[in-house]
Design a protein around this motif. Structure first.
Motif, PDB file in Angstrom:
ATOM      1  N   THR A   9       1.418  -0.833   0.062  1.00 55.93           N
ATOM      2  CA  THR A   9      -0.113  -0.559  -0.158  1.00 55.93           C
ATOM      3  C   THR A   9       1.226   1.511  -0.110  1.00 55.93           C
ATOM      4  O   THR A   9       1.914   1.252   0.556  1.00 55.93           O
ATOM      5  CB  THR A   9      -0.833  -0.010   1.294  1.00 55.93           C
ATOM      6  OG1 THR A   9      -1.920  -1.078   1.425  1.00 55.93           O
ATOM      7  CG2 THR A   9      -1.556   1.476   0.705  1.00 55.93           C
ATOM      8  N   VAL A  10       0.767   2.231  -0.899  1.00 51.69           N
ATOM      9  CA  VAL A  10       1.272   3.670  -0.360  1.00 51.69           C
ATOM     10  C   VAL A  10       0.397   4.872  -0.213  1.00 51.69           C
ATOM     11  O   VAL A  10      -0.569   4.344  -0.514  1.00 51.69           O
ATOM     12  CB  VAL A  10       1.050   3.821  -2.063  1.00 51.69           C
ATOM     13  CG1 VAL A  10       1.433   5.558  -2.256  1.00 51.69           C
ATOM     14  CG2 VAL A  10       2.107   3.286  -3.128  1.00 51.69           C
ATOM     15  N   TYR A  11       1.143   5.257   0.986  1.00 53.35           N
ATOM     16  CA  TYR A  11       0.296   6.127   1.302  1.00 53.35           C
ATOM     17  C   TYR A  11       0.560   7.568   1.425  1.00 53.35           C
ATOM     18  O   TYR A  11       1.788   8.053   0.941  1.00 53.35           O
ATOM     19  CB  TYR A  11       0.272   5.889   2.887  1.00 53.35           C
ATOM     20  CG  TYR A  11      -0.531   4.613   3.415  1.00 53.35           C
ATOM     21  CD1 TYR A  11      -1.513   3.991   3.897  1.00 53.35           C
ATOM     22  CD2 TYR A  11       0.746   3.324   3.552  1.00 53.35           C
ATOM     23  CE1 TYR A  11      -1.630   2.863   4.411  1.00 53.35           C
ATOM     24  CE2 TYR A  11       0.422   2.169   4.070  1.00 53.35           C
ATOM     25  CZ  TYR A  11      -1.046   2.560   4.441  1.00 53.35           C
ATOM     26  OH  TYR A  11      -2.001   1.014   5.018  1.00 53.35           O
ATOM     27  N   THR A  12      -0.381   8.229   0.950  1.00 52.21           N
ATOM     28  CA  THR A  12       0.075   9.833   0.349  1.00 52.21           C
ATOM     29  C   THR A  12      -1.324  10.985   0.663  1.00 52.21           C
ATOM     30  O   THR A  12      -2.101  10.357   1.339  1.00 52.21           O
ATOM     31  CB  THR A  12       0.366   9.538  -1.615  1.00 52.21           C
ATOM     32  OG1 THR A  12       1.016  10.436  -1.642  1.00 52.21           O
ATOM     33  CG2 THR A  12      -0.992   9.517  -1.759  1.00 52.21           C
ATOM     34  N   ILE A  13      -0.606  11.920   0.668  1.00 51.87           N
ATOM     35  CA  ILE A  13      -1.396  13.299   0.795  1.00 51.87           C
ATOM     36  C   ILE A  13      -1.557  13.854  -0.511  1.00 51.87           C
ATOM     37  O   ILE A  13      -0.900  15.025  -0.826  1.00 51.87           O
ATOM     38  CB  ILE A  13      -0.733  14.224   2.076  1.00 51.87           C
ATOM     39  CG1 ILE A  13      -0.628  13.797   3.196  1.00 51.87           C
ATOM     40  CG2 ILE A  13      -1.786  15.126   2.010  1.00 51.87           C
ATOM     41  CD1 ILE A  13       0.089  14.123   4.645  1.00 51.87           C
ATOM     42  N   ASP A  14      -2.934  14.440  -0.841  1.00 54.06           N
ATOM     43  CA  ASP A  14      -3.103  15.026  -2.631  1.00 54.06           C
ATOM     44  C   ASP A  14      -3.415  16.441  -1.917  1.00 54.06           C
ATOM     45  O   ASP A  14      -3.188  17.262  -0.865  1.00 54.06           O
ATOM     46  CB  ASP A  14      -4.277  14.362  -2.381  1.00 54.06           C
ATOM     47  CG  ASP A  14      -5.605  14.268  -2.406  1.00 54.06           C
ATOM     48  OD1 ASP A  14      -5.744  15.612  -1.556  1.00 54.06           O
ATOM     49  OD2 ASP A  14      -6.509  13.700  -2.243  1.00 54.06           O
ATOM     50  N   GLY A  15      -3.534  17.531  -2.453  1.00 57.25           N
ATOM     51  CA  GLY A  15      -3.668  18.806  -2.641  1.00 57.25           C
ATOM     52  C   GLY A  15      -4.166  19.390  -1.848  1.00 57.25           C
ATOM     53  O   GLY A  15      -4.871  20.197  -1.536  1.00 57.25           O
TER      54      GLY A  15
END
Length: 169
Positions: A9-15
């Motif tokens: 799983t990739v965890y990221t924060i969007d704009g």
């Protein structure tokens, strides 16, 4: 910005301030939740994170969060002292702690928090704002930075208590 990969799983924060989990192989959306950061702040916002068992620790300029990796539900959050100018997260899964190091004002801080509750186990703020990050090996936390006298130093702290073991210039 945050980019953590664990267990496919990739965890990221969007704009739009959404914390998102994606399948690392296919990009398929798994879940999304909001961080509720202050997006009106004009300064660049650093975000850091790491995985301990089934939770994702996320540190922003003002808060430390814990989210379930299964569905993104928030487990706990803790306020940090004001807006920090830099932040980094180091997780120590076998100790069940997260080490958050950040610069606030003229000081470089390290706080050790329990993964389960976010309780602060110890803190260290001896170095000035020139802290350069930390490393963990066995029962020790190593940190470099500038002492109050202006000397570049390497400090060795006990991971369970934060007690100073040694310091070298």
């Amino acid at each position: 910005m945050l980019s953590v990969v664990a267990d496919q799983t990739v965890y990221t924060i969007d704009g739009d301030d959404g914390l998102t989990a994606l399948n690392a192989q296919t990009g398929e959306h798994r879940w999304q939740t909001a961080l509720d950061r202050d997006l009106d702040d004009t300064e660049p916002v650093g975000v850091s994170g790491g995985i301990i068992n089934d939770q994702l620790l996320v540190a922003t300029r003002g808060r430390l969060y814990s989210f379930s990796t299964a569905g993104g539900s928030e487990r706990w959050q803790r306020k940090l002292p004001g807006h920090v100018s830099s932040i980094s997260t180091t997780v120590v899964p076998d100790r069940q702690i997260g080490l958050i190091d950040f610069t606030h004002g003229q000081k470089y801080y390290i706080i050790a928090v329990t993964a389960e509750s976010g309780e602060i186990k110890w803190r260290d703020s001896v170095l000035r704002g020139g802290g350069r990050g930390l490393a963990v090996f066995d029962d020790h936390v190593y940190v470099t930075g500038t002492s109050k006298t202006g000397e570049e130093v390497l400090r060795c702290l006990e991971i369970a208590t934060g007690e100073l073991i040694w310091q070298q210039g």
